[in-house]
Design a protein around this motif. Structure first.
Motif, PDB file in Angstrom:
ATOM      1  N   HIS B 141      -0.618 -26.527  11.291  1.00 21.01           N
ATOM      2  CA  HIS B 141       0.333 -25.812  12.135  1.00 21.01           C
ATOM      3  C   HIS B 141      -0.033 -24.341  12.168  1.00 21.01           C
ATOM      4  O   HIS B 141      -0.117 -23.686  11.146  1.00 21.01           O
ATOM      5  N   HIS B 235       5.802 -20.278  14.572  1.00 26.33           N
ATOM      6  CA  HIS B 235       4.697 -21.107  15.022  1.00 26.33           C
ATOM      7  C   HIS B 235       4.139 -20.529  16.316  1.00 26.33           C
ATOM      8  O   HIS B 235       4.842 -19.852  17.062  1.00 26.33           O
ATOM      9  N   PRO B 241       7.925 -27.033  16.309  1.00 27.18           N
ATOM     10  CA  PRO B 241       7.022 -28.176  16.220  1.00 27.18           C
ATOM     11  C   PRO B 241       7.684 -29.416  15.608  1.00 27.18           C
ATOM     12  O   PRO B 241       7.104 -30.487  15.644  1.00 27.18           O
ATOM     13  N   ALA B 243       8.086 -30.511  12.658  1.00 20.44           N
ATOM     14  CA  ALA B 243       7.049 -31.106  11.814  1.00 20.44           C
ATOM     15  C   ALA B 243       7.552 -32.327  11.052  1.00 20.44           C
ATOM     16  O   ALA B 243       8.624 -32.319  10.490  1.00 20.44           O
TER      17      ALA B 243
END
Lengths: 159, 351
Positions: B141, B235, B241, B243
């Motif tokens: 990332h 990010h 994102p 994650a």
């Protein structure tokens, strides 16, 4: 003319259950669909789903026993609501013209451009049913119930 | 900031730090704190944990500090046998009260001085526990270095130029959490965005990563919570994102499906590896690390080229995990090794 088509996209989900499917409703041309048209429709659906989730995430979520068990297996229990340090970082960077990400800041046109560029660079493949949909290949029919697979790749190099 | 507000901010930070450090409060400590005009009302809204792991609110009837109710029905008033600590979600999970505490706090609409009952919790996944001492959960990332530094700093992390990582000391546990980025947060050039390259825990003054199951759960959760915050907010894509960890079983399923769709008959599986019979040789790709081996022979160094993340792509990928994408790309590449044109990769395959 566009029509709404209900398709299923393969996604890898919960551990041990392996690959599962989730439904997407795409606005697509009534007949055959090019790679570009399918990607545009999929990005539009993803962006609106993301924005709905982002709004939800700004609210505090009360756990249930079921969600807690599933979250623990995935390694993270997120509760929503404000995150520490974020306001600090926002203030710190506002003067420098930086913008921190927040809900509702995704521009659909930018997201479509980024996806099409990545597809052109071979960063992902698209399958409709058993067939791969390529930039230079033929358009394919995408009908209700079609199974789609968007496969992410990375460029590789010898080191 | 007015003086009273400043004192409240300091008190909140001190209480949160005491929870993270799991500082012990004796009855005498608590009696003293209850006379403090700023701190006293805060103590009443926090949940405490006893030496034997029972979570309770504090009461003050008859002028003496005691434990009152649990999250559900009224409990008995009794003096705690030993020191108390400010409870962490780790304790709510352990004694099975988390859902009940959240419901209780939600209904009472009381504000806690910091996020306690509604705090995010991070625990090692099965894959992390089996996969060596470095958590790869956030690997790949990419983050905006200046924003990431500001966020890390606000959470008590410091970036080191020489070590190429950011570190947060958990003094009470004698541990340091370390996040490596590639390139380092302080050494990054303008055009390059650092990507997370492992989260690990070492003893103080040491660089040897400790096994993740030996890291105290509160320290693990708090370190990962900070990294998750940085990855979500700083990010490099402009959006969260979201994650998630991916697993080797899911990767194997995806490799199998891809091979079927592309009609590649030369891909099989052995344990944690995809095994590819190419025209130039036989290879294995590890479904966890993505490491490529030639059979027989040694490791083949094939790596992701340049910046594969140009921000988040809003495409409903079967698996958005960057490591999964790397593994699939390697399997496809090796399954058609006779079509490889990159001289650097060919040299690697032949050497």
């Amino acid at each position: 003319m566009t029509v709404a088509v209900l398709v299923s996209a393969t996604v890898t989900g919960h551990r041990r259950r392996g690959v599962r499917e989730h439904d997407l409703v795409l606005a697509l041309p009534a007949r055959e669909v090019t790679a570009r048209q399918l990607i545009e429709a999929a990005v539009a659906a993803e962006v609106s789903a993301f924005q709905a989730r982002a709004e939800e995430a700004s609210l505090v979520r009360v756990l249930t026993k079921k969600s807690l068990g599933a979250d623990l297996a995935h390694g993270a229990v997120r509760t929503g609501g404000p995150r520490d340090g974020v306001e600090f970082a926002r203030a710190e960077f506002a003067w420098a013209g930086f913008a921190l990400a927040g809900p509702g800041q995704v521009r659909l046109a930018d997201a479509v451009d980024a996806a099409l560029l990545a597809f052109g660079d071979g960063l992902f493949k698209v399958f409709v049913g058993e067939r791969e949909l390529t930039d230079d290949g033929p358009a394919l029919p995408v009908t209700d119930g079609a199974a789609l697979l968007f496969l992410r790749l990375v460029p590789l190099a010898g080191a | 900031m007015p003086a009273a507000e400043e004192a409240a901010t300091r008190a909140r930070a001190a209480l949160e730090a005491a929870m993270v450090a799991q500082d012990a409060f004796t009855l005498a400590d608590l009696a003293g704190l209850r006379r403090h005009p700023v701190v006293a009302p805060m103590l009443a809204t926090l949940v405490w944990v006893t030496e034997d792991g029972v979570t309770r609110l504090l009461g003050n009837a008859f002028g003496a500090v005691h434990l009152t109710t649990g999250p559900g029905a009224a409990g008995s008033r009794r003096a705690p046998a030993g020191p108390l600590r400010i409870a962490h979600p780790v304790h709510f999970v352990a004694d099975g009260t988390w859902v009940a505490w959240q419901e209780r706090l939600f209904k009472s609409a009381k504000r806690q001085p910091f996020k306690q009952v509604f705090r995010e919790l991070y625990v090692p996944t099965e894959e992390e526990l089996m996969g060596g001492p470095v958590s790869r959960r956030y690997d790949g990332h990419q983050i905006q270095p200046r924003q990431a530094l500001a966020l890390f700093t606000s959470r008590g992390w410091a970036a080191a130029r020489d070590a190429g990582d950011a570190a947060r000391a958990f003094h009470s546990y004698g541990l340091v959490a370390r996040v490596k980025t590639d390139p380092g947060l302080l050494t990054v050039a303008e055009a390059d965005l650092p990507a997370i390259d492992g989260v690990s825990f070492t003893r103080r003054g040491d660089y040897l990563a400790q096994p993740l199951d030996a890291v105290p759960p509160v320290a693990f959760s708090e370190a990962m919570r900070d990294v998750d915050l940085v990855v979500s907010v700083a990010h490099a894509g402009g959006v969260d994102p979201e994650a998630t960890a991916s697993t080797t079983e899911m990767r194997a399923a995806l490799v199998r499906e891809t091979a079927r769709l592309l009609k590649l008959g030369n891909i099989g599986f052995a344990g944690q590896h995809a095994v590819i019979t190419g025209r130039l040789g036989e290879y294995s790709v590890h479904l966890g690390s993505g490491t490529v081996h030639r059979r027989p022979g040694g490791a083949v160094r094939i790596i992701p080229a340049g910046s594969q993340h140009r921000g988040r792509l809003f495409v409903p990928f079967a698996d958005d995990d960057p490591k999964t994408a790397e593994i699939i790309a390697k399997v496809l590449l090796l399954a058609r090794d006779h079509e490889i044109k990159d001289p650097a990769i060919l040299e690697r395959l032949r050497s």
